[in-house]
Write a protein that holds these residues in place. Structure first.
Motif, PDB file in Angstrom:
ATOM      1  N   PRO A 243       0.678  -1.543 -14.771  1.00 18.96           N
ATOM      2  CA  PRO A 243       0.680  -3.004 -14.631  1.00 18.96           C
ATOM      3  C   PRO A 243       0.595  -3.468 -13.184  1.00 18.96           C
ATOM      4  N   HIS A 244       0.934  -2.573 -12.225  1.00 15.77           N
ATOM      5  CA  HIS A 244       1.051  -2.997 -10.833  1.00 15.77           C
ATOM      6  C   HIS A 244       0.000  -2.363  -9.919  1.00 15.77           C
ATOM      7  N   ASN A 270      -9.624   7.245  -2.257  1.00 18.37           N
ATOM      8  CA  ASN A 270     -10.550   6.199  -1.819  1.00 18.37           C
ATOM      9  C   ASN A 270     -11.108   5.431  -3.014  1.00 18.37           C
ATOM     10  N   ALA A 271     -11.410   6.164  -4.094  1.00 16.33           N
ATOM     11  CA  ALA A 271     -11.923   5.506  -5.293  1.00 16.33           C
ATOM     12  C   ALA A 271     -10.890   4.541  -5.865  1.00 16.33           C
ATOM     13  N   ALA A 272      -9.623   4.942  -5.849  1.00 17.48           N
ATOM     14  CA  ALA A 272      -8.564   4.059  -6.339  1.00 17.48           C
ATOM     15  C   ALA A 272      -8.460   2.805  -5.475  1.00 17.48           C
ATOM     16  N   THR A 273      -8.586   2.972  -4.152  1.00 14.10           N
ATOM     17  CA  THR A 273      -8.516   1.827  -3.243  1.00 14.10           C
ATOM     18  C   THR A 273      -9.651   0.848  -3.516  1.00 14.10           C
ATOM     19  N   LEU A 274     -10.848   1.369  -3.767  1.00 10.89           N
ATOM     20  CA  LEU A 274     -11.992   0.506  -4.052  1.00 10.89           C
ATOM     21  C   LEU A 274     -11.804  -0.277  -5.342  1.00 10.89           C
ATOM     22  N   HIS A 275     -10.932   0.217  -6.210  1.00  5.91           N
ATOM     23  CA  HIS A 275     -10.614  -0.499  -7.445  1.00  5.91           C
ATOM     24  C   HIS A 275      -9.346  -1.350  -7.299  1.00  5.91           C
ATOM     25  N   GLY A 276      -8.928  -1.559  -6.045  1.00  2.67           N
ATOM     26  CA  GLY A 276      -7.803  -2.445  -5.777  1.00  2.67           C
ATOM     27  C   GLY A 276      -6.440  -1.842  -6.033  1.00  2.67           C
ATOM     28  N   LYS A 277      -6.341  -0.512  -6.021  1.00  6.84           N
ATOM     29  CA  LYS A 277      -5.068   0.140  -6.286  1.00  6.84           C
ATOM     30  C   LYS A 277      -4.524   0.786  -5.016  1.00  6.84           C
ATOM     31  N   THR A 278      -3.207   0.907  -4.961  1.00  2.00           N
ATOM     32  CA  THR A 278      -2.527   1.526  -3.830  1.00  2.00           C
ATOM     33  C   THR A 278      -2.086   2.937  -4.205  1.00  2.00           C
ATOM     34  N   ALA A 294      11.732   6.740  -2.887  1.00  3.01           N
ATOM     35  CA  ALA A 294      12.017   5.647  -3.813  1.00  3.01           C
ATOM     36  C   ALA A 294      11.880   4.297  -3.126  1.00  3.01           C
ATOM     37  N   GLY A 295      12.327   4.212  -1.863  1.00  3.29           N
ATOM     38  CA  GLY A 295      12.187   2.960  -1.123  1.00  3.29           C
ATOM     39  C   GLY A 295      10.736   2.558  -0.938  1.00  3.29           C
ATOM     40  N   GLN A 296       9.879   3.531  -0.629  1.00  3.70           N
ATOM     41  CA  GLN A 296       8.465   3.227  -0.424  1.00  3.70           C
ATOM     42  C   GLN A 296       7.787   2.821  -1.726  1.00  3.70           C
ATOM     43  N   VAL A 297       8.076   3.547  -2.803  1.00  5.62           N
ATOM     44  CA  VAL A 297       7.464   3.199  -4.086  1.00  5.62           C
ATOM     45  C   VAL A 297       7.966   1.826  -4.542  1.00  5.62           C
ATOM     46  N   ARG A 304       3.372  -5.846  -5.435  1.00  4.72           N
ATOM     47  CA  ARG A 304       2.389  -6.060  -6.494  1.00  4.72           C
ATOM     48  C   ARG A 304       3.031  -6.663  -7.751  1.00  4.72           C
ATOM     49  N   GLY A 305       4.180  -7.294  -7.555  1.00  4.82           N
ATOM     50  CA  GLY A 305       4.725  -8.113  -8.622  1.00  4.82           C
ATOM     51  C   GLY A 305       5.851  -7.528  -9.430  1.00  4.82           C
ATOM     52  N   TRP A 306       6.343  -6.328  -9.094  1.00  5.57           N
ATOM     53  CA  TRP A 306       7.468  -5.782  -9.873  1.00  5.57           C
ATOM     54  C   TRP A 306       8.710  -6.621  -9.619  1.00  5.57           C
TER      55      TRP A 306
END
Length: 339
Positions: A243-244, A270-278, A294-297, A304-306
Motif C-alpha cells: 500500500p505504501h 532502479n526499476a522499482a524507483t522508476l515505478h515510484g517505489k522506494t 526499524a527506524g529507517q523503514v 508514504r502515508g503509514w
C-alpha cells in the motif's frame, strides 16, 4: 577355481561400493578368516576402524568411509540421521560432522564407539527412507533432528530455512513431519520458524528482519517474495509494503558477492524507483542493530502515508521515548530530526 575368482570379484565390488570398508562378517562370507585379517592388519595392508570393521587401506579416512564404517559397526538396525544424513542427502551447509550421527530403535543397546553419536527413537522405523544403504532417515526427519540439536536459535532457524531455500523440501512438508514428532526437542521454536517460512521467509536474514525489525517494532506486515516482472526479467522482492510503495531487500553474503548479482540488484532497485517505489537495502547489520533498521523503514513508510507508530522493542531500544510516540505522516517528519 572359477568360483574362487568370482568370490574375490564380488568382495572387491563390495568394498568399492562401501568406500573401502567391510565388516568381519562380510570377509568371512567371502572366504577370509580371522587369521588372514589379523595378518593383514599387522602388515598394514588393512586397518581396523571399529571392532569388526576394517578399511582395505591405511591412512586418513575420508568422510564417506567413516560413515560406512560407523553404519557397519552399528547396523543393520541403524540409520544416518541429523547432520550426517543431511550431508549424505547432498544438501550444502556447514554440517557438524566430527562425529557420525546414527539413529537406532529405542530398545537397541550399542557399546560406545569413538566418532559415533547414537540417538534412540521409538518410531525409528517410520523415519527410514526405503531401499537405501547405508540406511538413511528421510530428508525432513534429518532437517528437524539436526535443527533440534542446535542450541543457538539463530543457527536452528538458518538450518531449516537453508534446506527450504535449496528446494529440497518445503515448509509444508516439514510442518507435516513435525506434527508426528511430539517429543522433539525445541518443537515449539521449530513450529514458529516453519510458520514464518510458510509466509515466504527464505533465509536467516529474512527471518531476523521479520522477528527483530518488523514484529518487534510494530511495523505493518509486509508481503514476501513478491513477483515483479520488468519486460522479460522476473525478480522477487524480499519484502514489499504494497500500500505504501516501500520495498526492503535483504542482502546476505550468499548470492550478492559477484558482479553479475550486484548489477542484477541495482537493475531491480532502479526499476522499482522508476515505478515510484522506494527501496531500502539491509545486510547483516540487522543482527546487531535491528532498531536502526526499524527506524529507517518506519520513516520511509510514514513519508508514504503509514499512520502507525513504531513500538520500542525493549526498555533499551534506541527508538524509545519521544521518538517512539511520534506518528509520522506524509508531512515529512523524519525520525531523529525536529518536525
Amino acid at each position: 577355481m572359477e568360483a574362487d575368482d568370482e568370490r574375490v570379484r564380488r568382495f572387491v565390488e563390495l568394498r568399492r561400493r562401501q568406500q573401502g570398508v567391510f565388516s568381519r562378517a562380510q570377509a568371512v562370507a567371502h572366504g577370509i578368516d580371522d587369521g588372514v585379517l589379523a595378518r593383514r592388519c599387522r602388515n598394514r595392508q588393512i586397518e581396523r576402524i571399529h571392532q569388526g570393521v576394517y578399511a582395505d587401506f591405511t591412512g586418513p579416512l575420508p568422510w564417506s568411509t567413516r560413515v560406512w564404517a560407523a553404519w557397519l559397526a552399528c547396523g543393520p538396525e541403524a540409520a544416518l540421521t541429523a547432520d550426517t544424513a543431511l550431508r549424505w542427502h547432498g544438501l550444502s551447509g556447514d554440517w557438524q560432522d566430527s562425529s557420525i550421527r546414527l539413529a537406532v530403535p529405542q530398545d537397541r543397546r550399542i557399546d560406545r564407539r569413538t566418532g559415533i553419536r547414537i540417538t534412540r527413537h521409538q518410531d525409528f522405523r517410520s523415519w527410514l527412507l526405503p531401499g537405501r544403504e547405508p540406511h538413511l532417515v528421510r530428508l525432513e526427519i534429518a532437517v528437524l533432528t539436526a535443527a533440534a540439536s542446535r542450541v543457538d536459535p539463530d543457527r536452528r532457524a538458518a538450518l531449516v530455512l537453508d534446506a527450504c531455500r535449496q528446494r529440497r523440501t518445503t515448509p509444508d512438508r516439514l510442518l507435516a513431519e513435525l506434527t508426528r514428532l511430539p517429543r522433539l526437542r525445541g518443537r515449539t521454536a521449530l513450529l514458529q520458524i516453519l510458520t514464518d517460512a510458510a509466509t515466504g521467509v527464505q533465509s536467516f536474514l529474512e527471518r531476523i528482519y521479520l522477528t527483530r525489525v518488523e514484529r518487534a517494532h510494530g511495523l505493518p506486515t509486509g508481503d514476501r517474495q513478491v513477483r515483479a516482472a520488468d519486460g522479460t526479467t522476473v525478480n522477487y522482492r524480499d519484502v514489499e509494503y504494497l500500500p505504501h510503495g516501500v520495498i526492503v531487500e535483504l542482502d546476505g553474503r550468499a548470492g550478492h558477492a559477484d558482479a553479475s548479482s550486484t548489477w542484477r540488484d541495482m537493475h531491480r532497485d532502479n526499476a522499482a524507483t522508476l515505478h515510484g517505489k522506494t527501496t531500502l537495502r539491509f545486510g547483516y547489520q540487522l543482527v546487531t542493530d535491528p532498531c536502526a533498521a526499524a527506524g529507517q523503514v518506519g520513516a520511509a513508510l510514514a513519508l508514504r502515508g503509514w499512520p502507525g507508530t513504531i513500538t520500542p522493542c525493549s526498555p533499551t531500544c534506541s527508538l524509545g521515548g519521544e521518538f517512539s510516540r511520534r506518528r509520522w505522516r506524509v508531512s515529512g517528519a523524519i525520525p531523529g530530526k525536529p518536525s
